[in-house]
Scaffold this motif. Structure first.
Motif, PDB file in Angstrom:
ATOM      1  N   GLY A 161     -41.986 -41.031  20.965  1.00 33.49           N
ATOM      2  CA  GLY A 161     -43.598 -40.790  20.391  1.00 33.49           C
ATOM      3  C   GLY A 161     -43.622 -42.093  19.474  1.00 33.49           C
ATOM      4  N   GLY A 162     -41.892 -42.483  19.287  1.00 27.91           N
ATOM      5  CA  GLY A 162     -41.883 -43.800  18.020  1.00 27.91           C
ATOM      6  C   GLY A 162     -42.152 -45.210  18.758  1.00 27.91           C
ATOM      7  N   ALA A 163     -41.276 -44.702  20.032  1.00 24.79           N
ATOM      8  CA  ALA A 163     -40.987 -45.889  20.364  1.00 24.79           C
ATOM      9  C   ALA A 163     -42.351 -46.177  21.442  1.00 24.79           C
ATOM     10  N   ILE A 164     -43.196 -45.317  21.595  1.00 20.92           N
ATOM     11  CA  ILE A 164     -44.552 -45.408  21.819  1.00 20.92           C
ATOM     12  C   ILE A 164     -45.367 -46.203  21.173  1.00 20.92           C
ATOM     13  N   HIS A 165     -45.143 -45.295  19.905  1.00 22.43           N
ATOM     14  CA  HIS A 165     -46.404 -46.392  19.129  1.00 22.43           C
ATOM     15  C   HIS A 165     -45.821 -47.878  18.351  1.00 22.43           C
ATOM     16  N   ARG A 166     -44.695 -48.156  18.423  1.00 20.64           N
ATOM     17  CA  ARG A 166     -44.167 -49.509  18.641  1.00 20.64           C
ATOM     18  C   ARG A 166     -44.644 -50.127  19.680  1.00 20.64           C
ATOM     19  N   ARG A 167     -44.674 -50.063  20.565  1.00 22.91           N
ATOM     20  CA  ARG A 167     -45.384 -50.930  22.096  1.00 22.91           C
ATOM     21  C   ARG A 167     -46.514 -50.740  21.945  1.00 22.91           C
ATOM     22  N   LEU A 168     -47.064 -49.729  21.722  1.00 23.14           N
ATOM     23  CA  LEU A 168     -48.129 -50.247  21.568  1.00 23.14           C
ATOM     24  C   LEU A 168     -48.864 -50.901  20.693  1.00 23.14           C
ATOM     25  N   ILE A 224     -56.502 -43.346  21.353  1.00 27.81           N
ATOM     26  CA  ILE A 224     -55.335 -42.343  21.672  1.00 27.81           C
ATOM     27  C   ILE A 224     -54.676 -41.694  20.851  1.00 27.81           C
ATOM     28  N   PHE A 225     -54.517 -40.167  21.176  1.00 29.78           N
ATOM     29  CA  PHE A 225     -54.119 -39.137  20.821  1.00 29.78           C
ATOM     30  C   PHE A 225     -52.225 -39.811  21.269  1.00 29.78           C
ATOM     31  N   LEU A 226     -51.640 -40.072  19.876  1.00 32.88           N
ATOM     32  CA  LEU A 226     -50.320 -39.746  20.602  1.00 32.88           C
ATOM     33  C   LEU A 226     -49.488 -38.481  19.863  1.00 32.88           C
ATOM     34  N   ALA A 227     -49.124 -37.636  20.603  1.00 32.81           N
ATOM     35  CA  ALA A 227     -48.864 -35.998  20.188  1.00 32.81           C
ATOM     36  C   ALA A 227     -46.808 -36.441  20.185  1.00 32.81           C
ATOM     37  N   ALA A 281     -45.709 -37.004  23.922  1.00 33.32           N
ATOM     38  CA  ALA A 281     -44.267 -36.730  24.042  1.00 33.32           C
ATOM     39  C   ALA A 281     -44.297 -36.622  22.817  1.00 33.32           C
ATOM     40  N   ALA A 282     -44.955 -35.026  22.575  1.00 35.33           N
ATOM     41  CA  ALA A 282     -44.867 -34.396  21.965  1.00 35.33           C
ATOM     42  C   ALA A 282     -43.677 -32.731  22.475  1.00 35.33           C
ATOM     43  N   ALA A 283     -43.346 -32.250  22.435  1.00 35.00           N
ATOM     44  CA  ALA A 283     -41.968 -31.138  22.804  1.00 35.00           C
ATOM     45  C   ALA A 283     -40.648 -30.451  22.051  1.00 35.00           C
ATOM     46  N   ARG A 284     -40.854 -29.547  21.994  1.00 36.08           N
ATOM     47  CA  ARG A 284     -39.146 -28.767  22.135  1.00 36.08           C
ATOM     48  C   ARG A 284     -38.037 -29.155  22.945  1.00 36.08           C
ATOM     49  N   ASP A 342     -56.938 -47.339  16.266  1.00 34.01           N
ATOM     50  CA  ASP A 342     -57.280 -46.302  17.195  1.00 34.01           C
ATOM     51  C   ASP A 342     -55.963 -45.746  17.576  1.00 34.01           C
ATOM     52  N   ILE A 343     -54.625 -45.799  17.287  1.00 32.93           N
ATOM     53  CA  ILE A 343     -53.979 -44.683  17.807  1.00 32.93           C
ATOM     54  C   ILE A 343     -53.981 -43.359  16.554  1.00 32.93           C
ATOM     55  N   LEU A 344     -53.969 -41.814  16.990  1.00 30.28           N
ATOM     56  CA  LEU A 344     -54.474 -41.191  16.844  1.00 30.28           C
ATOM     57  C   LEU A 344     -53.153 -40.153  16.470  1.00 30.28           C
ATOM     58  N   THR A 345     -52.782 -40.070  15.202  1.00 26.82           N
ATOM     59  CA  THR A 345     -51.243 -39.391  15.249  1.00 26.82           C
ATOM     60  C   THR A 345     -51.976 -37.978  14.234  1.00 26.82           C
ATOM     61  N   ARG A 346     -51.008 -37.238  14.464  1.00 24.83           N
ATOM     62  CA  ARG A 346     -50.722 -35.308  13.416  1.00 24.83           C
ATOM     63  C   ARG A 346     -49.149 -34.884  13.589  1.00 24.83           C
TER      64      ARG A 346
END
Ligand code: NDP
Ligand code: F7E
Length: 323
Positions: free
Chosen positions: A15-22, A5-8, A63-66, A31-35
């Motif tokens: 994004g941080g909360a989704i990362h923790r949950r994954l 999964i690319f977690l943008a 989950a990236a945005a301005r 398996d969690i791709l991040t940049r």
């Protein structure tokens, strides 16, 4: 086969909360791709194309945005519409070209008309004028929904959209001017207690009502929607309703919120309103029945959520995000 999964936007609040949950759900870190933003500017079409072609993830969570509160939206409208249009167009189109079948786009409750009937149902979209203070951002978010819907219709993709209500929690942006109301008031009341300030000013009249969802609930709802089988998702987003509201189904006035933050921080002084500042939308309570019918409901209550966020804020004093 494991799903990469690319977690943008992994460094952001959601994004941080989704990362923790994954991770909590057992996903291997590998398996969690991040940049980071610095490493991959999602407004740069060529950079996103190169990344997607090289990595070819199985799924994308955008989950990236301005992002910012009422003042930031009102002050930087060009940044909010341009950056968000470019990020979603690049990520969604390049995901399609890279053969990504599954994508989750995060919109916002501000996509609905300023005077939509409350609570706001998904089919209220595009039925009236938007709230002026965040219309550019809202137009970008509506475009994101339509991008997902159009790639689903033309290319058979499974690109889904969730519409979060106002969010708060650990990892939020605590900038004194550009932040949303919950982090702004936690910081302001905390500083008043620390300095012995006798009064705290809140923006606007205090009468607008807002629904506040803790970001850990949002992360859980995001993965819940992403994992729904396609038939269930499609059956609940017809006709042409390619998005699902995510909220608590209850709201408070800004004055009531300020009282709650005062209680949590131990502030005992006066709370005054600066009515020269905009109120924004009078109310934007979401109808959350579609998601409830599919089996998900919010669990974290506002009082507990604010207290937990304040504990997090104090534990990270001096290093909280301010942008
Ligand atoms: N917070 C809220 O109340 C609500 C949020 N949402 C939506 O939820 C999603 C997440 O919001 P939230 O977590 O609060 O936002 P944050 O600002 O906390 O996180 C956004 C992330 O996106 C990154 N980012 C911004 N611009 C770029 C770029 N050009 N290229 C790459 N990365 C970039 C930021 O990195 P950096 O900081 O380094 O720039 C940050 O990590 C967004 O889609 C937002 O619209 C919807 C409703 C309410
Ligand atoms: C999620 C949603 O969030 C944004 O819309 P908003 O809900 O209006 O955002 P807000 O959290 O900044 O304000 C909520 C209310 O609170 C009042 N208010 C009082 N005192 C402070 C204060 O000190 N800071 C802020 N920011 N607001 C304050 C403020 O005047 C307003 O009445 C969109 O821009 C967009 O980003 C979006 O999608």
């Amino acid at each position: 086969m494991a799903r990469r999964i690319f977690l943008a936007g992994h460094r952001g609040m959601v994004g941080g909360a989704i990362h923790r949950r994954l991770i909590a759900n057992g996903a291997p870190e590998a398996d969690i791709l991040t940049r980071s933003h610095a490493d991959l500017d999602l407004t740069d079409q060529r950079a996103v194309q190169a990344f997607m072609q090289a990595e070819r993830p199985d799924a994308v969570i955008l989950a990236a945005a301005r992002v910012g509160g009422i003042h930031a939206n009102n002050t930087y409208p060009a940044d909010f519409i341009y950056d968000n249009l470019m990020m979603e167009a690049n990520v969604i189109h390049q995901a399609h070209l890279a053969g990504v079948q599954s994508l989750l786009f995060l919109g916002s409750s501000c996509i609905y008309p300023r005077d939509a009937a409350q609570p706001m149902r998904e089919d209220a979209l595009l039925t009236g004028p938007l709230e002026p203070t965040n219309e550019p951002y809202a137009v970008a978010k509506i475009a994101g929904i339509k991008l997902c819907e159009s790639y689903n219709r033309q290319h058979g993709a499974d690109y889904r959209s969730v519409m979060p209500t106002n969010l708060y929690g650990p990892g939020d942006n605590f900038h004194p001017e550009n932040s949303h109301v919950v982090p702004a008031l936690i910081r302001r009341f905390h500083e008043a207690v620390e300095t012995g300030e006798p009064e705290v000013t809140i923006w606007g009249s205090g009468t607008p009502r807002r629904e506040f969802l803790h970001v850990d609930d949002m992360a859980e709802a995001s993965l819940f929607v992403m994992d729904l089988d396609r038939a269930t998702y499609e059956a609940n987003t017809r006709p042409m309703l390619s998005h699902i509201n995510v909220g608590t189904g209850s709201d408070v006035s800004i004055a009531e919120l300020a009282r709650m933050v005062a209680d949590v921080t131990g502030f005992e002084g006066r709370i005054v309103q600066d009515t020269s500042k905009p109120d924004g939308t009078p109310r934007k309570l979401m109808d959350v029945s579609r998601l409830a019918d599919m089996g998900w409901r919010a669990r974290i209550g506002l009082q507990d959520g604010i207290a937990e966020t304040y504990d997090w804020f104090k534990a990270h004093a001096g290093s909280v995000r301010e942008n």
